[in-house]
Design an enzyme around this catalytic site. Structure first.
Site, PDB file in Angstrom:
ATOM      1  N   LYS A   1       0.859  -1.184   0.000  1.00 21.75           N
ATOM      2  CA  LYS A   1       0.000   0.000   0.000  1.00 21.75           C
ATOM      3  C   LYS A   1       0.894   1.233   0.000  1.00 21.75           C
ATOM      4  O   LYS A   1       1.915   1.273   0.696  1.00 21.75           O
ATOM      5  CB  LYS A   1      -0.904  -0.023   1.241  1.00 21.75           C
ATOM      6  CG  LYS A   1      -1.914   1.119   1.299  1.00 21.75           C
ATOM      7  CD  LYS A   1      -2.843   0.949   2.495  1.00 21.75           C
ATOM      8  CE  LYS A   1      -3.863   2.083   2.579  1.00 21.75           C
ATOM      9  NZ  LYS A   1      -4.801   1.906   3.712  1.00 21.75           N
TER      10      LYS A   1
ATOM     11  N   SER B   1      -9.685   2.227   2.733  1.00 21.24           N
ATOM     12  CA  SER B   1      -8.746   2.953   1.903  1.00 21.24           C
ATOM     13  C   SER B   1      -7.746   2.054   1.174  1.00 21.24           C
ATOM     14  O   SER B   1      -7.089   2.486   0.239  1.00 21.24           O
ATOM     15  CB  SER B   1      -7.978   3.965   2.763  1.00 21.24           C
ATOM     16  OG  SER B   1      -7.169   3.291   3.731  1.00 21.24           O
TER      17      SER B   1
ATOM     18  N   SER C   1     -10.221  -0.269   6.892  1.00 20.18           N
ATOM     19  CA  SER C   1      -9.600  -0.110   5.576  1.00 20.18           C
ATOM     20  C   SER C   1      -8.889  -1.338   5.033  1.00 20.18           C
ATOM     21  O   SER C   1      -8.419  -1.330   3.899  1.00 20.18           O
ATOM     22  CB  SER C   1      -8.623   1.069   5.586  1.00 20.18           C
ATOM     23  OG  SER C   1      -9.329   2.272   5.704  1.00 20.18           O
TER      24      SER C   1
END
Length: 492
Positions: free
Chosen positions: A79, A154, A178
């Site tokens: 990420k 996210s 997330s």
């Protein structure tokens, strides 16, 4: 060699050790898939092909010498919130679009030390604020199951990359759901560990008392392999807990499902926005666990209505503090031709931050301001303790707690949900972060539009092994985790 992306982490590890294929061949296979398929999915922000091939060559040398880690040579995606030395780390924001980190986050360093190969950095909502991955400076990522739908957020880029078979595993972060919500939207397994289990050093902060890194993969077994690498104490992170780490892979069959008491909070299944298909699939998965010997116990979680308002006071307050460092002076985006220092601050922040980030900074700054600190922030922290106590009371009677991971399946891109609608979509995930508990998402079927549905299991502190074990055994008796989106079946 065209179906390497269909192999599990265990199968990849065995194949590399037995020299059925090399890490370089495996890495080239994924890079080829990314080049051909990712333009449709848009999961990657940065592809590090040159570095990946160099790391693959090093892994092959270690494998040949017989001194390689179990995961040596296996590719993964990070990420874009984890700092990576020499590689751009944007956190999905214009504010950091030119930021190249001088050091590695601990999670990244541990992955490198184990010989994992970094394919690149994947997309996310800006500074991890959002539930769709549309709040990204580089644009929206698509859900591999339906390209006109969001992958969740996210950690949407992480979920989309794994669901499209553009990486076998990925790192994600979870501040209010997330990891679990995008795993639910993309038909994956995703684990949010206990707060303090995985180091936050080098993970760009959103809300420091809530943020936690974790693995995203197709199965609990795959997640367990990555947890074996990234979990553990880190002296560089003051919130990291110095507690012995389990061997998550060895413990995959360590929890007996027979006799396991699963708490079913009646408040969770009466939420107004809970989609009928989601409720049905989750109830079917619980029935399956019951057939496997689990005991379903109805419980009360009386603080449910407090989750959203409590979270959306504490998280923005911490974001306001954490993001104050992005001022256009030291690093990151700086406006052009400022007339004075105040103009530099104002324009750098208003031009560098997107609308959702600005909204949360403003809410948080207001909650922390002199006249409102006691009325809002302090009160929210007191309610947070009550939420934690509500869970601990429940764990006096049950082993784990079950819930949907999200009240709906994936939204359409451009659905333009109001902030309130988006925040209410986190109803099932927020409390876990407020209490610091571990939780996992497991895929349990599809809705009428063939979009994935996820079951969330919440554990007591330090019960990651138990959660992974329960889901692993569920996955030995079902095949939802093996289902693939049409785009993942494409051969590059």
């Amino acid at each position: 060699m065209t179906d390497l992306h269909r192999l599990s982490i265990r199968e990849l590890s065995e194949g590399l050790k037995q020299a059925q294929f090399s890490s370089r061949e495996l890495t080239e296979h994924y890079l080829k898939r990314i080049a051909q398929i990712d333009p449709k999915v848009k999961s990657y922000v940065t592809v590090t092909a040159e570095q990946a091939l160099a790391e693959a060559n090093a892994a092959d040398a270690a494998l040949k010498a017989g001194n390689a880690h179990a995961l040596a040579g296996i590719p993964l995606a990070h990420k874009d919130i984890f700092c990576t030395q020499g590689i751009k780390t944007t956190a999905g924001s214009k504010m950091l679009d030119n930021f190249i980190s001088p050091y590695d986050a601990t999670v990244v360093a541990k992955a490198k030390a184990a010989g994992l190969v970094t394919l690149g950095k994947v997309n996310m909502d800006e500074f991890a604020m959002g539930s769709t991955s549309e709040n990204s400076y580089v644009g929206a990522t698509s859900n591999p199951w339906a390209l006109d739908h969001v992958p969740g957020g996210s950690s949407g880029g992480s979920a989309a990359a794994v669901a499209a078979d553009l990486a076998p595993i990925a790192t994600g972060t979870d501040t209010g759901g997330s990891i679990r919500q995008p795993a639910s939207f993309c038909g994956l397994t995703g684990l949010k560990p206990t707060y303090g289990r995985v180091s936050r050093f080098g993970m760009i902060a959103y809300a420091s008392s809530l943020d936690q890194g974790g693995p995203m993969a197709r199965s609990a077994e795959d997640c367990a392999y990555l947890m074996n690498v990234i979990a553990g104490h880190d002296a560089k992170d003051s919130t990291s807990i110095n507690k012995e780490v389990d061997d998550y892979v060895a413990n995959l069959n360590g929890t007996a499902v027979k006799g396991l008491r699963i708490g079913i909070p009646k408040q969770y299944f009466n939420v107004a926005g809970l989609d009928a298909d989601v409720k049905a699939r989750v109830e079917e998965s619980l029935k399956k666990l019951e057939e496997m010997g689990a005991i379903l116990v109805e419980i009360d979680l009386n603080m449910t209505e407090a989750y959203v308002p409590t979270y959306y006071l504490i998280a923005p307050a911490e974001a306001s503090s954490n993001l104050s460092r992005f001022d256009g002076v030291r690093y990151g985006y700086r406006c052009e031709n400022p007339v004075d220092l105040m103009d530099l601050y104002k324009r750098s922040r208003s031009e560098g931050f997107g609308a959702e980030v600005q909204r949360r900074i403003l809410i948080g700054t207001y909650a922390l301001s002199a006249g409102y600190y006691d009325a809002y922030y302090v009160k929210a922290q007191k309610v947070r303790r009550l939420i934690q106590q509500d869970f601990l009371k429940a764990f006096g009677n049950v082993d784990v707690i079950a819930a949907p991971s999200a009240p709906t399946t994936a939204y359409k891109i451009g659905a333009n949900l109001s902030p309130t609608e988006m925040y209410l979509g986190d109803i099932y995930t927020l409390a876990v972060n407020l209490a610091g508990l571990p939780a996992i998402n497991a895929p349990v079927g599809f809705d009428k539009d063939s979009l994935p549905v996820g079951l969330q299991l919440i554990g007591n502190y330090w019960s990651e092994s138990q959660l992974l074990s329960i889901v692993h055994q569920y996955q030995q008796n079902t095949d939802w985790h093996t289902k693939r989106a049409a785009i993942a079946e494409e051969n590059a």
